[in-house]
Scaffold this motif. Structure first.
Motif, mmCIF file in Angstrom:
data_model
loop_
_atom_site.group_PDB
_atom_site.id
_atom_site.type_symbol
_atom_site.label_atom_id
_atom_site.label_comp_id
_atom_site.label_asym_id
_atom_site.label_seq_id
_atom_site.Cartn_x
_atom_site.Cartn_y
_atom_site.Cartn_z
ATOM 1 N N SER A 113 0.836 -1.211 0.000
ATOM 2 C CA SER A 113 0.000 0.000 0.000
ATOM 3 C C SER A 113 0.864 1.251 0.000
ATOM 4 N N LEU A 114 1.949 1.224 0.781
ATOM 5 C CA LEU A 114 2.866 2.358 0.794
ATOM 6 C C LEU A 114 3.502 2.546 -0.582
ATOM 7 N N ALA A 115 3.881 1.445 -1.224
ATOM 8 C CA ALA A 115 4.453 1.542 -2.571
ATOM 9 C C ALA A 115 3.434 2.114 -3.549
ATOM 10 N N SER A 116 2.182 1.662 -3.437
ATOM 11 C CA SER A 116 1.138 2.172 -4.321
ATOM 12 C C SER A 116 0.945 3.676 -4.131
ATOM 13 N N LEU A 117 0.973 4.120 -2.887
ATOM 14 C CA LEU A 117 0.801 5.541 -2.602
ATOM 15 C C LEU A 117 1.962 6.359 -3.151
ATOM 16 N N CYS A 118 3.187 5.882 -2.930
ATOM 17 C CA CYS A 118 4.367 6.621 -3.401
ATOM 18 C C CYS A 118 4.432 6.657 -4.930
ATOM 19 N N LEU A 119 4.012 5.559 -5.581
ATOM 20 C CA LEU A 119 4.080 5.503 -7.037
ATOM 21 C C LEU A 119 3.040 6.398 -7.699
ATOM 22 N N ARG A 120 2.060 6.878 -6.942
ATOM 23 C CA ARG A 120 1.100 7.832 -7.490
ATOM 24 C C ARG A 120 1.730 9.217 -7.650
ATOM 25 N N TRP A 121 2.786 9.475 -6.872
ATOM 26 C CA TRP A 121 3.541 10.717 -7.038
ATOM 27 C C TRP A 121 4.554 10.513 -8.165
ATOM 28 N N TYR A 122 4.799 11.575 -8.912
ATOM 29 C CA TYR A 122 5.807 11.452 -9.960
ATOM 30 C C TYR A 122 7.187 11.354 -9.325
ATOM 31 N N ILE A 123 8.127 10.750 -10.023
ATOM 32 C CA ILE A 123 9.447 10.493 -9.463
ATOM 33 C C ILE A 123 10.112 11.775 -8.973
ATOM 34 N N GLU A 127 -1.582 6.205 -15.913
ATOM 35 C CA GLU A 127 -1.825 4.976 -16.660
ATOM 36 C C GLU A 127 -0.806 4.766 -17.775
ATOM 37 N N ASP A 128 -0.071 5.797 -18.144
ATOM 38 C CA ASP A 128 0.927 5.681 -19.208
ATOM 39 C C ASP A 128 2.050 4.764 -18.761
ATOM 40 N N PRO A 129 2.455 3.805 -19.613
ATOM 41 C CA PRO A 129 3.524 2.872 -19.214
ATOM 42 C C PRO A 129 4.860 3.554 -18.956
ATOM 43 N N ARG A 130 5.023 4.792 -19.404
ATOM 44 C CA ARG A 130 6.284 5.511 -19.164
ATOM 45 C C ARG A 130 6.307 6.230 -17.822
ATOM 46 N N TRP A 131 5.191 6.189 -17.092
ATOM 47 C CA TRP A 131 5.104 6.863 -15.791
ATOM 48 C C TRP A 131 6.097 6.256 -14.811
ATOM 49 N N LEU A 132 6.870 7.117 -14.153
ATOM 50 C CA LEU A 132 7.794 6.680 -13.099
ATOM 51 C C LEU A 132 7.366 7.336 -11.792
ATOM 52 N N GLY A 133 7.002 6.513 -10.813
ATOM 53 C CA GLY A 133 6.563 7.033 -9.531
ATOM 54 C C GLY A 133 7.714 7.316 -8.582
ATOM 55 N N ALA A 134 7.411 7.957 -7.473
ATOM 56 C CA ALA A 134 8.428 8.323 -6.464
ATOM 57 C C ALA A 134 8.772 7.100 -5.624
ATOM 58 N N TRP A 135 9.481 6.154 -6.242
ATOM 59 C CA TRP A 135 9.815 4.877 -5.607
ATOM 60 C C TRP A 135 10.703 5.052 -4.386
ATOM 61 N N TRP A 136 11.462 6.112 -4.337
ATOM 62 C CA TRP A 136 12.464 6.322 -3.295
ATOM 63 C C TRP A 136 11.864 6.857 -1.997
ATOM 64 N N LEU A 137 10.673 7.417 -2.069
ATOM 65 C CA LEU A 137 10.115 8.130 -0.923
ATOM 66 C C LEU A 137 9.828 7.190 0.254
ATOM 67 N N SER A 153 0.636 1.449 -9.735
ATOM 68 C CA SER A 153 -0.012 1.744 -8.457
ATOM 69 C C SER A 153 -1.166 0.793 -8.180
ATOM 70 N N VAL A 154 -2.008 0.544 -9.188
ATOM 71 C CA VAL A 154 -3.136 -0.362 -9.011
ATOM 72 C C VAL A 154 -2.646 -1.794 -8.779
ATOM 73 N N ALA A 155 -1.659 -2.213 -9.545
ATOM 74 C CA ALA A 155 -1.132 -3.569 -9.390
ATOM 75 C C ALA A 155 -0.534 -3.781 -8.007
ATOM 76 N N THR A 156 0.167 -2.791 -7.517
ATOM 77 C CA THR A 156 0.774 -2.903 -6.198
ATOM 78 C C THR A 156 -0.274 -2.897 -5.101
ATOM 79 N N MET A 157 -1.292 -2.079 -5.234
ATOM 80 C CA MET A 157 -2.360 -2.028 -4.235
ATOM 81 C C MET A 157 -3.122 -3.353 -4.187
ATOM 82 N N ALA A 158 -3.403 -3.929 -5.346
ATOM 83 C CA ALA A 158 -4.131 -5.199 -5.391
ATOM 84 C C ALA A 158 -3.312 -6.309 -4.761
ATOM 85 N N THR A 159 -2.017 -6.322 -5.035
ATOM 86 C CA THR A 159 -1.154 -7.363 -4.493
ATOM 87 C C THR A 159 -1.037 -7.256 -2.987
ATOM 88 N N GLY A 160 -1.003 -6.029 -2.485
ATOM 89 C CA GLY A 160 -0.785 -5.849 -1.059
ATOM 90 C C GLY A 160 -2.041 -5.771 -0.239
#
Length: 693
Positions: free
Chosen positions: A261-271, A282-292, A391-398
């Motif tokens: 859930s934390l990963a899903s939330l952070c990935l909603r923010w841009y890197i 939804e664009d496959p080129r989207w990079l979320g804030a994985w480091w946060l 983000s959706v994939a991570t939320m569903a998994t977690g």
């Protein structure tokens, strides 16, 4: 005066002196004994005293209870599991950001298993007489280092040029790459000359840092899990162990749910949170804030590490219980001696003759090997098969699926504690769980999405683009009127770019796209910027339902499997057996499986993001072939694990799980320590090895 009287009178002064000397020596010895006794009492009191340095007091001492330890241990395990889940949830983003193939990420992810493999056995063998909570605290501190190392990559390399070019601050959205800029100037998207390869940041340094972080994590994992489980089992009554294990496992199972859930939330923010992205999530080129998220995990884990270090060497209730049994002659004091490699080898040979231990370990390894692909790559599987965002994939998994895992753990713990099933019943249930899991995996094979499978039919090698040099063109998808996605305008053979009335970017003159008849009889070959919309949400919900069922069923066998592993070995070998089991599981299961599945996933890649020195990450997969290969391979290993659990069922007929077992007349009671296990070998040999170590 007689001779005798004379001699006596002459000797008496010497006797008096000797008596004085003896009295002085006795007094000195008594003082020494008193000092030794005082020191021993002080050492004993220190063994059950909470805290260290200035962190002591009556309040902390009141927290030295079984319930408090299990709670803190479970919370600490929760945050450790959060770290694993967060890493898995951000894997696809790491692939895109640092252009890492899945196989390489699989190798990186086993770094923790490599260190765990060696650390577990040594930890279980040599840390039996030390202050175990402090070593667990040290293990948690290494996890803090793991979090900070992962996060450091972003501060070293930044968001990356590819991500920054998709923001308003860094120019026109249409000018995605240097090659396209040049093509835009020449009004030719299909380039007649070889395009220069893409220069990237240092490829190996990020991969090395990620691997080093994983390696450090494995050391902390071994210290925490192996030592922590043994400490919990040694400091709780055997009748409470199943409930304690289930409660702590339940808390740990919350970790992946919260981590994803934390990963899903952070990935909603841009890197780069300060920049305004020009693409949607939804664009496959989207990079979320994985480091946060790593900063958050590091801070909280640091606090939990300090709390774990405050527990005493032995809980007061456990020590009182042990001393009572020793005084009653029901338990011999355990003498800790220095250990040698020959002692360790003798213990290994003893474990190798324990059939229940060996087959139960093999069953666990096969299950881990098969199910590892879903633990690590489920978000990636959802993204590729059902075209959902990271983000959706991570939320569903977690949050969704792992919530069912937590329920399964709690439910199984309650049933085991209430009904106290036999070892055979537990082994039979473990086999049943394996077969149900295989059935669910077979359903995965048939849950397909036609729109997703059609993405692999894009024209990447048609003769129409033979004259175009698109090998190093960035992934910038466009959609044809036939709802076919192309990697880029270059791959579609487009030559011109313009805007329509709606402000959309249109690519025209596309030789690889079937022409569309326009009014007046003219034909136009065109495509719209962006990937085609693929609706796989219905299939995604079906997949999610099956996955939740498998999580619920699979989690119900965790406590039963661990109880068999704990009870099939003598108490003095418990820590060492857990360490050896963890080492073997790492060597045969946790290490090779991510590499194998990473290789298998890369095998079905159709489009690589090539750079000058690296083939980069994969953008498009042959989803149909990948779905069959992954699920059938995973199901095969789990099926073999089910048959191995049947062998455990056969050999576990003499194994007792709980402290006391009443006979039919209700007269005889036997404690776990008094049970002679047929599959463990000679009792005398067990006692001898136990004394030697």
């Amino acid at each position: 005066m007689s001779v005798d009287n004379k001699n006596q009178s002459e000797v008496s002064p010497f006797l008096a002196d000797n008596d004085k000397q003896s009295a002085i020596e006795r007094k000195e010895q008594e003082l020494k004994d008193t000092k030794i006794s005082a020191l021993e009492t002080e050492d004993d009191s220190q063994d059950i005293t909470c805290g260290f340095w200035i962190f002591r007091g009556a309040f902390l001492q009141s927290c030295a209870t079984e319930a408090m330890y299990v709670t803190i241990y479970g919370i600490a395990g929760c945050f450790m599991a959060m770290c694993f889940a967060y890493f898995n949830g951000t894997i696809t983003t790491l692939e895109k950001r640092y252009k890492i193939p899945t196989k390489t990420l699989g190798i990186i992810s086993v770094g923790n298993d490599m260190s765990t493999m060696f650390a577990s056995a040594l930890t279980g063998y040599y840390l039996r007489k030390v202050h175990r909570p402090r070593w667990m605290g040290f293990g948690l501190f290494t996890i803090v280092i793991f979090c900070l190392l992962n996060c450091s990559l972003h501060f070293i390399y930044g968001a990356g040029e590819d991500a920054l070019k998709l923001t308003r601050d860094y120019g026109d959205y249409q000018n995605l790459t240097g090659n396209l800029n040049r093509a835009h100037r020449d009004h030719k998207l299909c380039m007649s000359e070889d395009s220069s390869c893409i220069q990237e940041d240092s490829v190996w340094v990020p991969q090395f840092i990620l691997f080093l972080a994983q390696f450090i994590l494995g050391i902390g994992q071994a210290l925490f899990l192996v030592v922590g489980l043994a400490y919990m089992d040694d400091n709780t009554t055997k009748s409470k162990t199943p409930a304690m294990l289930s409660f702590s496992t339940f808390l740990r199972m919350l970790g992946p749910a919260i981590g994803y859930s934390l990963a899903s939330l952070c990935l909603r923010w841009y890197i780069d949170p300060t920049a305004e992205p020009l693409i949607k999530i939804e664009d496959p080129r989207w990079l979320g804030a994985w480091w946060l998220g790593w900063l958050i995990l590091a801070a909280i884990t640091f606090v939990i590490a300090i709390l774990m270090s405050l527990f005493p060497k032995e809980l007061p209730s456990s020590k009182a219980r042990r001393l009572k049994l020793e005084r009653a002659g029901k338990q011999n004091p355990i003498e800790h001696k220095d250990h040698s490699l020959s002692d360790m080898w003798q213990s290994v040979k003893l474990l190798a003759t324990n059939k229940v231990y060996v087959y139960n370990t093999c069953a666990s390894i096969l299950y881990f090997f098969g199910y590892m692909v879903y633990w690590i790559f489920t978000p990636k599987y959802i993204e590729t098969q059902y075209q959902q965002s990271a983000s959706v994939a991570t939320m569903a998994t977690g949050t969704v699926a792992l919530g069912f895992s937590a329920v399964g753990v709690l439910l199984s713990g309650y049933l085991v504690s209430k009904y106290k099933p036999s070892a055979r019943a537990m082994a039979a249930w473990n086999a049943t769980v394996d077969f149900l899991t295989v059935a669910g995996i077979l359903l995965y094979v048939f849950i397909s999405c036609e729109g997703s499978d059609q993405l692999s039919s894009m024209a990447t090698s048609d003769s129409c683009i033979a004259s175009c040099h698109c090998e190093y063109v960035h992934y910038a998808p466009i959609c044809s009127p036939e709802n076919v996605t192309y990697i880029s305008a270059c791959h579609a053979g487009c030559t011109e770019k313009t805007k329509d009335q709606l402000g959309r970017t249109l690519f025209t003159g596309c030789d690889c796209i079937n022409p569309i008849n326009k009014t007046g009889g003219s034909e136009l070959q065109y495509a719209v910027d962006g990937a085609c919309h693929v609706d796989c949400f219905h299939q995604f919900l079906i997949f999610l339902g099956v996955m939740c069922f498998l999580k619920l069923v699979g989690a119900s066998s965790k406590s039963t499997n661990l109880l068999i592993a704990l009870r099939c070995i003598p108490p003095e070998d418990k820590s060492f057996a857990l360490g050896v089991g963890s080492m073997v599981a790492s060597l045969l299961g946790f290490i090779p499986s991510p590499i194998f599945y990473g290789w298998l996933i890369d095998k079905y890649c159709l489009v690589w993001g090539k750079t000058c020195s690296n083939k980069g990450n994969c953008w498009i997969y042959d989803t149909q072939s990948l779905r069959y290969a992954l699920n059938l391979a995973a199901g095969s290993f789990i099926l073999m694990g089910g048959f191995m659990n049947i062998v455990v069922w056969y050999h576990a007929k003499h194994l007792k799980i709980f402290d006391e077992v009443k006979t039919e007349t209700g007269e005889t009671k036997k404690s776990l320590e008094d049970i002679t296990l047929k599959d463990l070998g000679s009792t005398l040999q067990l006692q001898k090895i136990g004394e030697d170590i």
